[in-house]
Scaffold this motif. Structure first.
Motif, PDB file in Angstrom:
ATOM      1  N   GLY A   1       0.865  -1.304   0.028  1.00  0.00           N
ATOM      2  CA  GLY A   1       0.067   0.123  -0.182  1.00  0.00           C
ATOM      3  C   GLY A   1       0.848   1.204   0.127  1.00  0.00           C
ATOM      4  N   ASN A   2       2.255   1.258  -0.217  1.00  0.00           N
ATOM      5  CA  ASN A   2       3.070   2.436  -0.353  1.00  0.00           C
ATOM      6  C   ASN A   2       2.541   3.357  -1.224  1.00  0.00           C
ATOM      7  OD1 ASN A   2       5.434   1.747   1.523  1.00  0.00           O
ATOM      8  ND2 ASN A   2       5.190  -0.050   0.478  1.00  0.00           N
ATOM      9  N   GLY A   3       2.288   2.974  -2.519  1.00  0.00           N
ATOM     10  CA  GLY A   3       2.091   4.031  -3.625  1.00  0.00           C
ATOM     11  C   GLY A   3       0.746   4.774  -3.213  1.00  0.00           C
ATOM     12  N   ARG A   4      -0.471   4.129  -2.913  1.00  0.00           N
ATOM     13  CA  ARG A   4      -1.648   4.573  -2.534  1.00  0.00           C
ATOM     14  C   ARG A   4      -1.720   5.503  -1.357  1.00  0.00           C
ATOM     15  NH1 ARG A   4      -4.356  -1.002  -2.287  1.00  0.00           N
ATOM     16  NH2 ARG A   4      -2.234  -1.659  -2.189  1.00  0.00           N
ATOM     17  N   THR A   5      -1.006   5.262  -0.179  1.00  0.00           N
ATOM     18  CA  THR A   5      -0.725   5.696   0.827  1.00  0.00           C
ATOM     19  C   THR A   5       0.086   7.162   0.608  1.00  0.00           C
ATOM     20  OG1 THR A   5      -0.874   3.846   2.310  1.00  0.00           O
ATOM     21  CG2 THR A   5       0.025   5.632   3.322  1.00  0.00           C
ATOM     22  N   THR A   6       0.880   7.048  -0.057  1.00  0.00           N
ATOM     23  CA  THR A   6       1.791   8.173  -0.611  1.00  0.00           C
ATOM     24  C   THR A   6       0.932   9.382  -1.222  1.00  0.00           C
ATOM     25  OG1 THR A   6       3.925   7.054  -0.435  1.00  0.00           O
ATOM     26  CG2 THR A   6       3.821   8.977  -1.684  1.00  0.00           C
ATOM     27  N   ARG A   7       0.310   8.820  -2.234  1.00  0.00           N
ATOM     28  CA  ARG A   7      -0.509   9.729  -3.125  1.00  0.00           C
ATOM     29  C   ARG A   7      -1.710  10.397  -2.242  1.00  0.00           C
ATOM     30  NH1 ARG A   7       1.084   5.767  -6.688  1.00  0.00           N
ATOM     31  NH2 ARG A   7      -0.776   4.358  -6.428  1.00  0.00           N
ATOM     32  N   LEU A   8      -1.991   9.595  -1.194  1.00  0.00           N
ATOM     33  CA  LEU A   8      -3.289  10.268  -0.528  1.00  0.00           C
ATOM     34  C   LEU A   8      -2.639  11.323   0.387  1.00  0.00           C
ATOM     35  CD1 LEU A   8      -5.204   6.974   0.588  1.00  0.00           C
ATOM     36  CD2 LEU A   8      -6.251   8.906  -0.577  1.00  0.00           C
ATOM     37  N   LEU A   9      -1.318  11.040   1.189  1.00  0.00           N
ATOM     38  CA  LEU A   9      -0.882  12.128   1.961  1.00  0.00           C
ATOM     39  C   LEU A   9      -0.380  13.161   1.231  1.00  0.00           C
ATOM     40  CD1 LEU A   9      -0.402  11.859   5.212  1.00  0.00           C
ATOM     41  CD2 LEU A   9      -1.452   9.780   4.103  1.00  0.00           C
ATOM     42  N   THR A  10      -0.088  12.997   0.102  1.00  0.00           N
ATOM     43  CA  THR A  10       0.531  13.947  -0.883  1.00  0.00           C
ATOM     44  C   THR A  10      -0.688  14.961  -1.059  1.00  0.00           C
ATOM     45  OG1 THR A  10       2.450  12.828  -1.839  1.00  0.00           O
ATOM     46  CG2 THR A  10       1.703  14.757  -3.121  1.00  0.00           C
ATOM     47  N   THR A  11      -1.628  14.420  -1.239  1.00  0.00           N
ATOM     48  CA  THR A  11      -2.845  15.485  -1.546  1.00  0.00           C
ATOM     49  C   THR A  11      -3.201  16.139  -0.084  1.00  0.00           C
ATOM     50  OG1 THR A  11      -3.949  13.996  -3.078  1.00  0.00           O
ATOM     51  CG2 THR A  11      -5.278  15.356  -1.996  1.00  0.00           C
ATOM     52  N   ALA A  12      -3.167  15.563   0.924  1.00  0.00           N
ATOM     53  CA  ALA A  12      -3.446  16.207   2.178  1.00  0.00           C
ATOM     54  C   ALA A  12      -2.261  17.419   2.552  1.00  0.00           C
ATOM     55  CB  ALA A  12      -3.644  15.114   3.391  1.00  0.00           C
ATOM     56  N   ILE A  13      -1.310  16.973   2.187  1.00  0.00           N
ATOM     57  CA  ILE A  13       0.031  17.845   2.456  1.00  0.00           C
ATOM     58  C   ILE A  13      -0.259  19.059   1.548  1.00  0.00           C
ATOM     59  CG2 ILE A  13       2.411  18.387   1.971  1.00  0.00           C
ATOM     60  CD1 ILE A  13       2.707  15.403   3.368  1.00  0.00           C
TER      61      ILE A  13
END
Length: 345
Positions: free
Chosen positions: A196-208
């Motif tokens: 789940g690294n890619g999906r998690t990273t892209r989600l947190l990128t949106t939040a940041i």
């Protein structure tokens, strides 16, 4: 010693960030109601949920993803659950950022990863917790070919913590696009989870992006840009080799240009998709008003006459007439050298 990424702010990156600001300003100047914004947010979530899972190999087409998110089926296949998990996590992040409840940190990262992989992996120790085992990144086309060896599990917590400290320390000091881009790539490099690294990273990128101050972050899907050329995305965001051999020479410059391009591309897509009645009327510059004033006084104007009252170049003068015609304010009469312009009645 605190972690600091290496990157150069190129003229291209500066130009793209400026265009992102202009695109956001243009979108904010549109006459968008709360209903319009809600519709754009839903469409962006649909697109992000489709694109981000598609990047990881999910075969569901966009039409099926939209249908799934509307029907909210109870009994779903893993491919459907993956999409639903992503959408639910994105909704939660939107709400937390808007309310000011979003907090940067490892706990948040673990929480989001737990939502992403919920019901999709058998080992509970791999859900909602940083990895405690090694991982190896293989070539998706050639399974036995090792592409990248991420950091050892014993170093993951410190590396991830250092990354969050850098982001938190620089919010308001470094442009939101640069900060989010740095987080995105470094998190992918660290590879903090078993899955789940890619999906998690892209989600947190949106939040940041939202936390760091990028307006309207909810209405575009930068994941869509990556999904259109997955090979290019993986090549831009990743590394090839052993992390420990590469870590002192990692440069984020090219990636940041690519990352910024993705955001600008999506903002242009959203702008183009808006209904015409929502779009602001093009602004009249002083030279446009000069043309209209001349016509008001003389009834018509030609290229030669405009050249006599303007210091603008011939190419610019031609474009001035084109813009006013497109705006429906003037129309051309005659042909060739006999062309002249009048006000539209």
């Amino acid at each position: 010693m605190s972690w600091t990424p290496d990157y150069t702010i190129s003229n291209k990156l500066l130009s793209t960030i400026r265009e992102i600001g202009e695109a956001l300003g243009e979108l904010k100047s549109c006459h968008l109601s709360d209903q319009d914004l809600a519709k754009l947010e839903i469409e962006a979530r649909e697109l992000s949920s489709y694109a981000s899972t598609s990047i990881e190999g999910n075969p569901l087409p966009l039409t099926d993803v939209k249908r799934l998110l509307k029907t909210r089926k109870e009994h779903v296949r893993d491919t459907e659950r993956e999409v639903l998990n992503y959408n639910k996590a994105l909704q939660s992040l939107y709400a937390d950022v808007r309310s000011g409840k979003f907090k940067l940190g490892i706990k948040t990262l673990e929480k989001i990863q737990g939502r992403v992989v919920h019901g999709l992996i058998d080992n509970p120790t791999h859900c909602g917790a940083l990895r405690k085992a090694p991982v190896i990144i293989h070539n998706p086309r050639i399974i036995d070919e090792v592409v990248f060896i991420p950091p050892d599990s014993k170093d993951v917590r410190k590396l991830t913590g250092d990354l969050f400290k850098f982001i938190e320390r620089n919010i308001g000091k470094i442009d939101a696009v640069i900060l989010a881009g740095i987080f995105h790539r470094q998190c992918v490099i660290i590879h903090p989870f078993i899955d789940g690294n890619g999906r998690t990273t892209r989600l947190l990128t949106t939040a940041i992006l939202g936390k760091a101050g990028l307006d309207l972050f909810e209405i575009f899907s930068f994941e869509n840009y990556y999904n259109r050329n997955i090979t290019r995305y993986f090549k831009a965001v990743g590394l090839e080799g052993d992390y420990y051999d590469l870590k002192d020479d990692i440069d984020f410059s090219d990636w940041l240009e690519y990352f910024a391009d993705g955001i600008l591309d999506e903002l242009r897509r959203v702008r183009k998709a808006l209904p015409d009645q929502s779009k602001p009327k093009p602004r009249l510059e002083p030279h446009h008003r000069q043309i209209l004033a001349y016509i008001e006084e003389h009834g018509t104007i030609t290229q030669r006459e405009y050249g006599g009252i303007s210091t603008r170049s011939l190419a610019s003068r031609k474009l001035d007439f084109v813009k006013l015609v497109k705006m429906g304010l003037i129309e051309s009469k005659g042909t060739g050298r006999g062309t002249y312009y009048v006000r539209v009645s």
